[in-house]
Design an enzyme around this catalytic site. Sequence first.
Site, PDB file in Angstrom:
ATOM      1  N   THR A 192       0.856  -1.186   0.000  1.00 11.13           N
ATOM      2  CA  THR A 192       0.000   0.000   0.000  1.00 11.13           C
ATOM      3  C   THR A 192       0.892   1.236   0.000  1.00 11.13           C
ATOM      4  O   THR A 192       1.986   1.211   0.559  1.00 11.13           O
ATOM      5  CB  THR A 192      -0.861   0.060   1.277  1.00 11.13           C
ATOM      6  OG1 THR A 192       0.023   0.037   2.404  1.00 11.13           O
ATOM      7  CG2 THR A 192      -1.810  -1.106   1.372  1.00 11.13           C
ATOM      8  N   GLU A 219      -6.133  -3.127  -1.278  1.00  8.81           N
ATOM      9  CA  GLU A 219      -6.615  -4.301  -0.527  1.00  8.81           C
ATOM     10  C   GLU A 219      -7.807  -4.974  -1.193  1.00  8.81           C
ATOM     11  O   GLU A 219      -8.244  -6.040  -0.765  1.00  8.81           O
ATOM     12  CB  GLU A 219      -7.013  -3.876   0.899  1.00  8.81           C
ATOM     13  CG  GLU A 219      -5.847  -3.524   1.812  1.00  8.81           C
ATOM     14  CD  GLU A 219      -5.447  -2.054   1.747  1.00  8.81           C
ATOM     15  OE1 GLU A 219      -5.722  -1.417   0.707  1.00  8.81           O
ATOM     16  OE2 GLU A 219      -4.855  -1.550   2.726  1.00  8.81           O
ATOM     17  N   LYS A 279     -14.564  18.131  10.963  1.00  4.12           N
ATOM     18  CA  LYS A 279     -15.674  18.195  11.904  1.00  4.12           C
ATOM     19  C   LYS A 279     -15.807  19.622  12.397  1.00  4.12           C
ATOM     20  O   LYS A 279     -14.939  20.127  13.107  1.00  4.12           O
ATOM     21  CB  LYS A 279     -15.448  17.228  13.062  1.00  4.12           C
ATOM     22  CG  LYS A 279     -16.737  16.550  13.445  1.00  4.12           C
ATOM     23  CD  LYS A 279     -16.502  15.317  14.261  1.00  4.12           C
ATOM     24  CE  LYS A 279     -17.827  14.587  14.428  1.00  4.12           C
ATOM     25  NZ  LYS A 279     -17.781  13.541  15.393  1.00  4.12           N
ATOM     26  N   TRP A 284     -20.182  16.982  10.264  1.00  4.54           N
ATOM     27  CA  TRP A 284     -19.183  16.653   9.256  1.00  4.54           C
ATOM     28  C   TRP A 284     -19.361  17.497   8.007  1.00  4.54           C
ATOM     29  O   TRP A 284     -20.484  17.704   7.535  1.00  4.54           O
ATOM     30  CB  TRP A 284     -19.301  15.179   8.854  1.00  4.54           C
ATOM     31  CG  TRP A 284     -18.702  14.264   9.855  1.00  4.54           C
ATOM     32  CD1 TRP A 284     -18.067  14.629  11.004  1.00  4.54           C
ATOM     33  CD2 TRP A 284     -18.685  12.846   9.817  1.00  4.54           C
ATOM     34  NE1 TRP A 284     -17.652  13.514  11.688  1.00  4.54           N
ATOM     35  CE2 TRP A 284     -18.020  12.403  10.970  1.00  4.54           C
ATOM     36  CE3 TRP A 284     -19.154  11.892   8.921  1.00  4.54           C
ATOM     37  CZ2 TRP A 284     -17.813  11.063  11.261  1.00  4.54           C
ATOM     38  CZ3 TRP A 284     -18.954  10.564   9.193  1.00  4.54           C
ATOM     39  CH2 TRP A 284     -18.287  10.145  10.366  1.00  4.54           C
TER      40      TRP A 284
END
Length: 540
Positions: free
Chosen positions: A182, A330, A437, A442
């Site tokens: 990754t 993944e 936030k 959000w």
Amino acid sequence: MRGLMQEQPLVISSLIEHAERSHPEREIVSRSPEGLVRTSYGAVGERARRMAAALQRMGIDRGERVATLAWNDHRHMELYYAVSGMGAVLHTINPRLFAEQVEYIVNHAEDRVIFFAPGFASLLEKLADRLPTVRAFVAMCARQQMPAAALPNLLCYEDLLDVEPIAWPEVEENAAATLCYTSGTTGDPKGVLYSHRSTVLHAFAACGVDGLGVGSADTALLVVPMFHVNAWGMPYAGAMSGAKLVLPGPALDGASVYALLRDEKVTLALGVPTVWLMLFRHVDEQRLSPQRELVLQRCIIGGSAAPQAMIERFEQEFGCEAIQAWGMTELSPLGTVSRLRPEHAALPAEARRQIQLKQGRAVFGVRMKIVDDEGRELPRDGASAGLLKVKGPWVAGAYYGCGPATDADGWFDTGDVATIDAEGYMQITDRAKDVIKSGGEWISSIDLENAAMGHPAVAEAAVIGLHHPQWQERPLLVVVRKQGQALEREEMLAFLAWKVAKWWLPDDVAFVDSLPHTATGKLQKAALRRQFGHYRWPEA
Ligand code: AMP
């Protein structure tokens, strides 16, 4: 009672065997060190079997890791089949990583051989004596292009092919086939170890009409690199379907990509938003007419959110379908594809566009759910946002040498925050670590970036949350202007005021020459937050 069908293992060699039998003449065009090379599935298959023989002679055993440090070209494609086909594990290394990261992953994977494009010779020279497991370095070129490099046991790719080809050996379908680390921006990279079975199942999904829809009539340009998640599985889907493949080598600039789209009559192109932005810049500078010159039918955009302006430009100026896909290393990487359903045909254009902006519906094989901070599943109402978790036969169960990648119930936490609507369309609102936030609510940085990118003078935009004395965090918009374009803070904010809720409006706009990107072209928000670490809000 067991079924009575033949138990044929799903292995990678069966894909190239099929291609050699079924469409050996189908072209693979590649920008390689010697220039534009025209080869075919038949030739790639035969040379892969020779390279597998050469690897056996070099003493490579099943399960051992063989690395590549290379661009998209025909030799890289041959190694995809040679290494996995003989039972070893192909470890594709991202050459854009820092030298220390390359060193780390080669040593972590304990690579035995490194195949490299000649241009990476000097990088390897610097690292060679810190890579104790590597027994040989193979330059992916002919004798004439061999780099003058001081590397121990330096071999020439074309010389190695001077052996009799092997017949593919039997390999167990759950055996490891390829390894990709990754490109995480924090911590050490982690290895995702794909199996033959997961790769073949993923190729079926990629070929599916509602997947990437790769078919024998396609000419597919892989602007997505073969060192990152197996170029979205396209080298396998190509062999399975018989699509002509166009491999652009190291030249990913707008002019080179445009030339390949035009000259090779590409019907399907795949890449991340950054490369399409470079393509658009070239089209603007040269005042080109893509719709007249190209036969592009579909453009798959993934890796980062596809901005609305990009989808519209592909449709209106290129005359092609712009399809957003979401995935991860993944996930091999395919998770969702955003295609309209028949019932959407009657919707007004703007409503259809809002659906295309979502990351899409799960392809068969991938199950998704969103959960709150306590792990409780959230409703599929298109409004509740939570952590996105997935499950499936081509989703990582564990990281190589690092333990499990899933929770106790086998769900993989993607690290993305998303909504899922009643029709199953998933929409990413943020990476969990990039969430803003403000006053307990959000704000989606992706939505804000998307809106900002709609301004004609904006080349690229990023939104980060920075500490605010009253609201805890507020969004800062960071903009790269298009060359020669004037754009100031007030105009940008006035433009956004029409597009987003008032309390989402960024508190300030900063203009920069360029934005930091990861080795795979994603915005590097952690670096941007560091860059603006000393920033002060105008009114503070
Ligand atoms: P990687 O494993 O490096 O390919 O990165 C995977 C991550 O890229 C995902 O978890 C998402 O955060 C992001 N990503 C991939 N495709 C998209 C997309 N279409 N829209 C938004 N984010 C995306």
